[in-house]
Design an enzyme around this catalytic site. Structure first.
Site, short mmCIF file in Angstrom:
data_model
loop_
_atom_site.label_atom_id
_atom_site.label_comp_id
_atom_site.label_asym_id
_atom_site.label_seq_id
_atom_site.Cartn_x
_atom_site.Cartn_y
_atom_site.Cartn_z
N GLN A 15 -0.11 -11.34 -1.57
CA GLN A 15 0.21 -12.28 -0.42
C GLN A 15 -0.34 -11.84 0.93
O GLN A 15 -0.81 -12.87 1.74
CB GLN A 15 1.74 -11.94 -0.27
CG GLN A 15 2.62 -12.68 -1.01
CD GLN A 15 3.85 -12.96 -0.08
OE1 GLN A 15 3.58 -14.29 0.65
NE2 GLN A 15 4.81 -12.15 0.02
N ILE A 16 -0.43 -10.85 1.50
CA ILE A 16 -1.06 -10.54 2.65
C ILE A 16 -2.78 -10.92 2.56
O ILE A 16 -3.17 -11.12 3.67
CB ILE A 16 -0.65 -8.85 3.05
CG1 ILE A 16 0.70 -8.72 3.40
CG2 ILE A 16 -1.24 -8.65 4.57
CD1 ILE A 16 1.39 -7.22 3.78
N ASP A 42 -9.06 -5.79 -6.41
CA ASP A 42 -7.42 -5.86 -7.00
C ASP A 42 -7.82 -5.59 -8.50
O ASP A 42 -8.52 -5.38 -9.07
CB ASP A 42 -7.04 -7.50 -6.96
CG ASP A 42 -5.57 -7.44 -6.87
OD1 ASP A 42 -4.66 -7.08 -7.73
OD2 ASP A 42 -5.14 -7.67 -5.46
N GLY A 89 -1.56 -1.86 -3.67
CA GLY A 89 -0.45 -0.56 -4.45
C GLY A 89 0.42 -1.32 -5.24
O GLY A 89 0.61 -2.25 -5.72
N GLN A 111 -8.60 5.93 -5.08
CA GLN A 111 -9.48 5.06 -4.04
C GLN A 111 -10.03 5.94 -3.05
O GLN A 111 -11.08 5.59 -2.22
CB GLN A 111 -8.39 4.23 -3.58
CG GLN A 111 -8.16 3.00 -4.55
CD GLN A 111 -7.50 1.80 -4.27
OE1 GLN A 111 -6.87 1.46 -3.18
NE2 GLN A 111 -7.33 1.15 -5.21
N ASN A 130 2.72 0.45 1.32
CA ASN A 130 3.93 1.01 1.34
C ASN A 130 4.16 2.38 0.15
O ASN A 130 3.68 2.03 -1.02
CB ASN A 130 5.14 0.61 1.33
CG ASN A 130 5.37 -0.07 2.95
OD1 ASN A 130 5.20 0.88 4.06
ND2 ASN A 130 5.94 -1.18 2.84
N ASP A 158 5.81 -3.66 13.13
CA ASP A 158 6.91 -3.38 13.69
C ASP A 158 7.00 -3.30 15.30
O ASP A 158 7.87 -3.77 15.97
CB ASP A 158 7.43 -1.84 13.36
CG ASP A 158 7.37 -1.63 11.84
OD1 ASP A 158 8.10 -2.72 11.07
OD2 ASP A 158 6.69 -0.78 11.03
N ARG A 161 7.03 -7.04 16.45
CA ARG A 161 8.54 -7.48 16.12
C ARG A 161 9.46 -6.98 17.15
O ARG A 161 10.28 -7.84 17.73
CB ARG A 161 8.99 -6.91 14.86
CG ARG A 161 8.51 -7.64 13.49
CD ARG A 161 8.76 -7.09 12.42
NE ARG A 161 8.64 -7.65 11.23
CZ ARG A 161 8.53 -7.17 9.99
NH1 ARG A 161 8.94 -5.99 9.59
NH2 ARG A 161 8.28 -8.25 9.01
N HIS A 186 6.90 4.46 9.18
CA HIS A 186 7.21 2.74 8.96
C HIS A 186 8.31 2.92 7.64
O HIS A 186 7.55 3.11 6.32
CB HIS A 186 6.00 2.06 8.31
CG HIS A 186 6.33 0.52 7.72
ND1 HIS A 186 6.86 -0.32 8.54
CD2 HIS A 186 6.29 0.01 6.48
CE1 HIS A 186 6.89 -1.37 7.93
NE2 HIS A 186 6.78 -1.25 6.61
P1 NAX Z 1 1.47 -8.00 -2.90
O1 NAX Z 1 2.38 -7.51 -4.23
O2 NAX Z 1 1.70 -9.50 -2.82
O3 NAX Z 1 0.12 -7.44 -3.31
C1 NAX Z 1 -0.36 -6.24 -3.36
C2 NAX Z 1 -1.54 -6.48 -4.43
O4 NAX Z 1 -2.22 -5.21 -4.67
C3 NAX Z 1 -1.41 -7.00 -5.57
O5 NAX Z 1 -2.29 -8.25 -5.81
C4 NAX Z 1 -1.82 -6.01 -6.75
O6 NAX Z 1 -2.31 -6.48 -8.05
C5 NAX Z 1 -2.66 -5.09 -5.92
N1 NAX Z 1 -2.76 -3.89 -6.39
C6 NAX Z 1 -1.90 -3.13 -7.16
N2 NAX Z 1 -2.58 -2.05 -7.53
C7 NAX Z 1 -3.87 -1.94 -7.25
C8 NAX Z 1 -4.89 -1.06 -7.14
N3 NAX Z 1 -4.70 0.02 -7.85
N4 NAX Z 1 -5.99 -1.24 -6.55
C9 NAX Z 1 -6.07 -2.67 -6.07
N5 NAX Z 1 -5.31 -3.53 -6.19
C10 NAX Z 1 -4.16 -3.22 -6.39
O7 NAX Z 1 1.92 -7.53 -1.80
P2 NAX Z 1 1.70 -7.79 -0.50
O8 NAX Z 1 2.83 -8.56 0.07
O9 NAX Z 1 0.26 -8.47 -0.06
O10 NAX Z 1 1.87 -6.41 0.47
C11 NAX Z 1 0.93 -5.43 0.36
C12 NAX Z 1 1.49 -4.30 0.80
O11 NAX Z 1 1.71 -3.96 2.24
C13 NAX Z 1 2.73 -3.90 0.04
O12 NAX Z 1 2.82 -2.39 -0.31
C14 NAX Z 1 3.92 -3.79 1.21
O13 NAX Z 1 4.94 -3.01 0.96
C15 NAX Z 1 3.11 -3.28 2.36
N6 NAX Z 1 3.66 -3.62 3.56
C16 NAX Z 1 3.37 -3.11 4.70
C17 NAX Z 1 3.81 -3.21 6.03
C18 NAX Z 1 3.66 -2.14 7.11
O14 NAX Z 1 4.15 -2.34 8.01
N7 NAX Z 1 3.19 -0.97 6.82
C19 NAX Z 1 4.63 -4.69 6.26
C20 NAX Z 1 3.92 -5.64 5.20
C21 NAX Z 1 3.94 -5.19 3.85
O15 NAX Z 1 5.23 -5.04 3.43
#
Ligand code: NAX
Length: 330
Positions: A15-16, A42, A89, A111, A130, A158, A161, A186
């Site tokens: 998503q991000i 990915d 992740g 990685q 995270n 954060d 926000r 975080h």
């Molecule tokens: P998504 O689940 O939409 O995207 C994560 C992507 O990572 C997926 O496409 C998945 O296939 C891929 N992935 C999994 N394992 C992998 C690997 N070994 N190598 C490469 N890619 C891999 O999550 P999204 O909403 O895009 O959020 C991404 C991350 O940001 C999540 O962990 C989320 O918790 C974290 N966030 C952290 C924030 C912060 O302030 N630090 C805020 C935003 C977000 O919640």
């Protein structure tokens, strides 16, 4: 024209990533005169999705975009990388960082090694996935030749926000509010601190604490509004936040590389040097100013008892996350 920088985005099919990639290609992260080559990584089951994301990126016809690689090969993705944005992740199910540690230590260890061996030796890294602080710490441990000051984690969302909460409360433009702080981790216990924040009222920078004149609000609702903002968005959108997260990633990297404005600080998770009594060996979020690609922790801020308690609690939380992470590593 400048030479292109190679930007790695892991988890690029997520998503991000979808929101972030066009921002990078447009120059919102590294500057509107900085060409980029984007490496999208990915996992194999998302290879097809990644190709779709690449097609849309190409159709954006961005003049700054000099190349795109879409791959599930970590080594190919890490080759020559100047900037690494780690979104990839294991997905979070519960609002608990500990659950996530087990699934993510192995990913971040692998990685880190690939970056260590194949990225530019001065590669700058931002960990978003995270548990962001602890993933960044693992990355640092397993990429020892990358300078420790080059490995950071995201608390800018954060931070942004918190700025918005203050702006709404005082009914001012968010661009006139500055110098909130996100301390520590975080996590669901994150601590936004507005004790040192100011508002540009036209006649000067006035203290947010004095303008709001309600310590109870600053120590309760303000904090929980920021802590729960992600969940509030999920409820409304039925999807987690993506564009605001992508914007904060651009803000973090842009300020780090191009510098913070004079008199303004931002929050970044960085390797602690012992400032504010936070033990070295943790990735802890501090107020920082940046100049010419280097951050420095803002020193000498007066910390009251309430803030101290929160800062220490978040330190304990990070020590515990580190302990759990290491128990899986050794
Ligand atoms: P998504 O689940 O939409 O995207 C994560 C992507 O990572 C997926 O496409 C998945 O296939 C891929 N992935 C999994 N394992 C992998 C690997 N070994 N190598 C490469 N890619 C891999 O999550 P999204 O909403 O895009 O959020 C991404 C991350 O940001 C999540 O962990 C989320 O918790 C974290 N966030 C952290 C924030 C912060 O302030 N630090 C805020 C935003 C977000 O919640």
């Amino acid at each position: 024209e400048k030479d292109p920088l190679i930007v790695l985005v892991t988890g690029a099919a997520g998503q991000i990533g979808y929101a972030l990639l066009p921002m990078i290609a447009r120059g919102a992260m590294l500057g509107r005169d900085q060409p980029v080559i984007i490496h999208m990584l990915d996992i194999e089951p998302n290879a097809e999705t990644l190709i779709g994301v690449k097609m849309e990126l190409m159709d954006g016809a961005f003049p700054l975009l000099k190349g795109v690689i879409a791959t599930s090969d970590v080594i190919e993705a890490c080759k020559g990388v100047d900037v690494a944005i780690m979104l990839g992740g294991f997905p979070h199910r519960k609002d608990d960082n500990k659950d996530l540690i087990f699934s993510n230590v192995a990913i971040y260890k692998a990685q880190a090694s690939a970056l260590e061996q194949h990225a530019d030796p001065d590669c700058k890294v931002l960990v978003v996935a995270n548990p962001a602080n602890t993933n960044a710490l693992i990355l640092k441990e397993y990429a020892p030749s990358i300078p420790e000051e080059n490995i950071t984690s995201l608390t800018r969302l954060d931070h942004n926000r918190a700025l918005n909460q203050i702006a709404e409360k005082l009914n001012v433009n968010v661009g006139d509010v500055k110098n909130v702080i996100i301390w520590g981790n975080h996590s669901s216990n994150l601590y936004p601190d507005a004790n040192h924040a100011t508002v540009n009222t036209g006649v000067g920078h006035e203290s947010v604490k004095e303008l709001i004149d309600d310590d109870h609000w600053l120590n309760t609702n303000f904090i929980t509004n920021v802590q729960t903002r992600g969940q509030t968005i999920v409820k409304a959108r039925r999807l987690s936040c993506a564009s605001s997260a992508a914007i904060s990633v651009c803000d973090h990297m842009r300020d780090w590389i191009l510098g913070t404005p004079t008199g303004t600080w931002v929050s970044m998770g960085v390797y602690s040097d012992g400032s504010y009594g936070i033990q070295p060996g943790l990735i802890y979020s501090f107020p920082v100013t940046c100049e010419k690609g280097e951050w420095s922790i803002v020193q000498g801020l007066k910390i009251d008892e309430f803030a101290r308690g929160k800062m220490d609690a978040l330190q304990r939380e990070l020590i515990e996350e580190k302990r759990v992470a290491y128990s899986y590593l050794h």
